[in-house]
Structure formats: structure tokens, C-alpha cells
Write a protein that holds these residues in place. Structure first.
Motif, short mmCIF file in Angstrom:
data_model
loop_
_atom_site.label_atom_id
_atom_site.label_comp_id
_atom_site.label_asym_id
_atom_site.label_seq_id
_atom_site.Cartn_x
_atom_site.Cartn_y
_atom_site.Cartn_z
N PHE A 197 0.83 -1.21 0.00
CA PHE A 197 0.00 0.00 0.00
C PHE A 197 0.86 1.26 0.00
N TYR A 198 0.42 2.26 -0.78
CA TYR A 198 1.10 3.55 -0.86
C TYR A 198 0.08 4.66 -0.71
N LEU A 199 0.27 5.51 0.29
CA LEU A 199 -0.61 6.64 0.55
C LEU A 199 0.17 7.94 0.37
N THR A 200 -0.37 8.86 -0.43
CA THR A 200 0.25 10.17 -0.55
C THR A 200 -0.64 11.22 0.10
N VAL A 201 0.01 12.19 0.73
CA VAL A 201 -0.69 13.33 1.33
C VAL A 201 -0.15 14.59 0.67
N LEU A 202 -0.99 15.25 -0.12
CA LEU A 202 -0.57 16.43 -0.87
C LEU A 202 -0.75 17.67 0.00
N THR A 203 0.34 18.43 0.17
CA THR A 203 0.28 19.65 0.95
C THR A 203 0.66 20.83 0.07
N ASP A 204 0.47 22.02 0.59
CA ASP A 204 0.63 23.24 -0.21
C ASP A 204 2.07 23.72 -0.26
N ALA A 223 -5.32 14.95 0.61
CA ALA A 223 -4.81 16.31 0.52
C ALA A 223 -5.21 17.10 1.75
N GLU A 224 -4.42 18.13 2.05
CA GLU A 224 -4.80 19.05 3.11
C GLU A 224 -5.74 20.11 2.55
N PRO A 225 -6.61 20.67 3.38
CA PRO A 225 -7.53 21.71 2.91
C PRO A 225 -6.79 22.88 2.27
N GLY A 226 -7.26 23.30 1.12
CA GLY A 226 -6.70 24.47 0.46
C GLY A 226 -5.38 24.28 -0.22
N ALA A 227 -4.84 23.06 -0.22
CA ALA A 227 -3.52 22.83 -0.83
C ALA A 227 -3.57 23.10 -2.33
N MET A 228 -2.55 23.78 -2.84
CA MET A 228 -2.43 23.98 -4.28
C MET A 228 -1.70 22.79 -4.88
N VAL A 229 -2.32 22.18 -5.88
CA VAL A 229 -1.76 21.01 -6.53
C VAL A 229 -1.88 21.20 -8.04
N GLY A 248 -9.79 28.82 -8.53
CA GLY A 248 -9.39 27.76 -7.60
C GLY A 248 -9.23 26.39 -8.22
N PHE A 249 -8.96 26.33 -9.53
CA PHE A 249 -8.94 25.03 -10.20
C PHE A 249 -7.77 24.15 -9.75
N GLN A 250 -6.75 24.74 -9.11
CA GLN A 250 -5.63 23.93 -8.65
C GLN A 250 -5.65 23.72 -7.14
N ARG A 251 -6.76 23.99 -6.50
CA ARG A 251 -6.90 23.76 -5.07
C ARG A 251 -7.45 22.37 -4.79
N ALA A 252 -7.15 21.86 -3.61
CA ALA A 252 -7.53 20.49 -3.26
C ALA A 252 -9.03 20.25 -3.42
N GLU A 253 -9.85 21.24 -3.07
CA GLU A 253 -11.30 21.07 -3.13
C GLU A 253 -11.79 20.87 -4.56
N LEU A 255 -9.92 19.66 -7.01
CA LEU A 255 -9.41 18.35 -7.44
C LEU A 255 -10.25 17.21 -6.87
N LEU A 256 -10.73 17.36 -5.64
CA LEU A 256 -11.61 16.34 -5.06
C LEU A 256 -12.90 16.24 -5.85
N GLU A 257 -13.47 17.39 -6.20
CA GLU A 257 -14.72 17.42 -6.95
C GLU A 257 -14.59 16.76 -8.31
N HIS A 258 -13.37 16.83 -8.89
CA HIS A 258 -13.15 16.29 -10.23
C HIS A 258 -12.40 14.95 -10.23
N GLY A 259 -12.27 14.33 -9.08
CA GLY A 259 -11.78 12.96 -9.01
C GLY A 259 -10.28 12.76 -9.01
N PHE A 260 -9.51 13.84 -8.84
CA PHE A 260 -8.06 13.69 -8.82
C PHE A 260 -7.52 13.43 -7.41
N VAL A 261 -8.34 13.67 -6.41
CA VAL A 261 -7.97 13.45 -5.01
C VAL A 261 -9.07 12.61 -4.38
N ASP A 262 -8.70 11.68 -3.51
CA ASP A 262 -9.68 10.79 -2.90
C ASP A 262 -10.35 11.39 -1.67
#
Length: 287
Positions: A197-204, A223-229, A248-253, A255-262
Motif C-alpha cells: 500500500f502507498y498513501l500520498t498526502v498532498l500539501t501546499d 490532501a490538506e484543505p486548500g492545498a495547491m496542486v 481555484g482550479f488547482q486547489r484540493a477542493e 481536485l476532489l470534486e473532479h476525481g483527482f484526489v480521494d
């Protein structure tokens, strides 16, 4: 074609070697810290006690050692390859001085800290990128340390938990830096082929070649809230595509809405959530 100004010194923190911010341990001498989101001044001691999160929800950047201390079980972290440090392989002008400034700025030898640890009693391999070392840029040593970590984890049967923060590939190392994308991805692939298993945590921020490789290769991407990815900056994309991008297209929220973040997990909840995920996947661990 106009070439005037082409070779000016870039107005770019990464090229300058990164800012030399006050060290996190030195921040305690400052009474308050300004939140860029809500504008309120916060006692630094209160911020530390709240995992460097403002009451408004803004997540301040943390150095690698802070993250290790709050995410792992007490005294469980054992560092690997901590002695490795970058050299000026290409004779890039000013690079040795930039490295020296980075070492002095954050007391780290490189832009990633790696090792093994326990989180909620579950064993794992762990890497945490260091934003105060040339903005977490990925050079040959970062790539080597990550590759060794994944190879060790595959041999030991350990899951990997990784915190990313980066401005991307380190330009002072040229193609050698870009090669690390494939090198680390290969090690991630071998770890995955072993059923681990591999888990990534994306931060800003998590950007550039790190986003285009191992940051987005986790089995679960948190991802952390508000992180730019993202890969390229908004202005570059807009100039290339001639299209206006959503706010805000590069913010974690987004990306979550569009399926790039779990999932998006606030910092104070991460240790509990990560421990639960490791527990769900511990069948693959032999250690």
C-alpha cells in the motif's frame, strides 16, 4: 525576436535557492503570526499547539521534522540515508551557494526526510518533503532517497506514507533532476507489484515534476484543505490554451470534486485517518 531581458536574474524563489525564512524553532521568539487567509494575528504558541492551523482553517506550512513529530508514534521514527546531500554535478553558476543557504535556512541536508516509523501502532515507511529547502525541489538526492525508501519498503513488506510539498524538479540539476521522475516512479511500481500500500498526502504546494510522478501515484491520494496542486502555473496554462481557467482550479477542493484526489483531511485528523488506512491494508505487511 526580442531578446532583451532574456538572461536577467529570474524573479523566482526556486532559482534564487529559496527564501531563507526564520527557522521553525526560531519562530517561537515571535509573539504573533499573521494568517494570510483571515488576517488575524495569532500567538505562535497557540499555532504550534494547534498543528499550525488557524481557527479559520488555514493550514500554515510545516517543516519536515514537525510533520514527523505530529504524525508518528513517539520515538518510533528511524531516519534512513540522512547523511546524503546534493552536489553541484553540472557546474551550475551559484548552485553551491544556494545549497549552503538552504542548509542554513532549515538545518536539513536535503529536501526530503525518509525513514521508518509507526503510526497508530502500524509500521510503515515514511517520507516527508521539506518546503524550506529550495521549496522542496526534487534533485538527484531527493530521487535517490525516495527510491531507496520504496525499495526498502518492498523488501520489508511495509506500506509507504508520503507527504509531498514541492516547486517541482530542481532546475540547477537539469535533465538529471527530470530523470528522477521515472526513477522514483519505477520504484513505486515495484513496491505496488509486491502488493503493498502507498498513501500520498498532498500539501501546499505540490507542483511540477513531483505532481507529474510519485505524488499522484498513491493507491489513495489525500490532501490538506486548500492545498495547491498542479503541474504548471495558472498563467502558463492560460497563455498556452488561450482559455480562462476556473477560480481555484488547482486547489484540493476542486481536485476532489473532479476525481483527482480521494479525500481532504484536516491536519489534526490525519494521524487517526492514516492509522485507519494502514490498518485496513496491513495484510500486505510482513514486518
Amino acid at each position: 525576436m526580442q531578446l532583451l531581458g532574456l538572461f536577467k536574474t529570474p524573479n523566482n524563489e526556486l532559482e534564487k535557492g529559496g527564501r531563507s525564512p526564520a527557522r521553525q524553532d526560531a519562530d517561537t521568539t515571535v509573539q504573533t503570526k499573521l494568517c494570510p487567509a483571515c488576517g488575524r494575528r495569532l500567538p505562535v504558541g497557540d499555532l504550534w499547539n494547534n498543528h499550525s492551523v488557524c481557527p479559520c482553517g488555514h493550514h500554515f506550512r510545516m517543516n519536515a521534522r514537525q510533520r514527523v513529530s505530529f504524525i508518528t508514534d513517539p520515538d518510533s521514527f528511524e531516519e534512513m540515508n540522512g547523511e546524503m546531500k546534493s552536489r553541484d554535478l553540472l557546474g551550475f553558476p551559484g548552485y553551491p551557494k544556494k545549497l549552503e543557504n538552504a542548509w542554513l535556512a532549515c538545518r536539513e541536508k536535503e529536501a526530503v526526510v525518509t525513514g521508518t516509523a509507526r503510526i497508530g501502532g502500524r509500521p510503515c515507511a515514511l517520507f516527508v518533503m521539506e518546503p524550506y529547502f529550495m521549496m522542496g525541489s526534487m534533485g538527484t538526492v531527493v530521487g535517490e532517497k525516495l527510491t531507496r525508501l520504496f525499495e526498502h519498503a518492498a523488501e520489508a513488506g511495509l506500506p509507504v506514507v508520503g507527504y509531498t510539498v514541492s516547486g517541482g524538479a530542481r532546475m540547477q540539476e537539469g535533465i538529471l533532476s527530470l530523470m528522477q521522475m521515472a526513477k522514483v516512479s519505477g520504484a513505486v511500481g515495484r513496491h505496488s507489484a509486491a502488493g503493498l500500500f502507498y498513501l500520498t498526502v498532498l500539501t501546499d504546494p505540490t507542483t511540477g515534476g513531483v505532481t507529474a510522478s510519485f505524488a499522484m501515484e498513491g493507491d489513495i491520494i489525500m490532501a490538506e484543505p486548500g492545498a495547491m496542486v498542479g503541474f504548471a502555473g495558472q498563467r502558463v496554462i492560460e497563455q498556452t490554451t488561450n482559455k480562462k481557467l476556473p477560480e481555484g482550479f488547482q486547489r484540493a477542493e476542486f481536485l476532489l470534486e473532479h476525481g483527482f484526489v480521494d479525500c481532504i483531511v484536516p491536519r489534526k485528523e490525519q494521524r487517526r485517518v492514516i492509522a485507519g488506512l494502514l490498518s485496513l491494508h496491513e495484510r500486505g505487511a510482513r514486518a
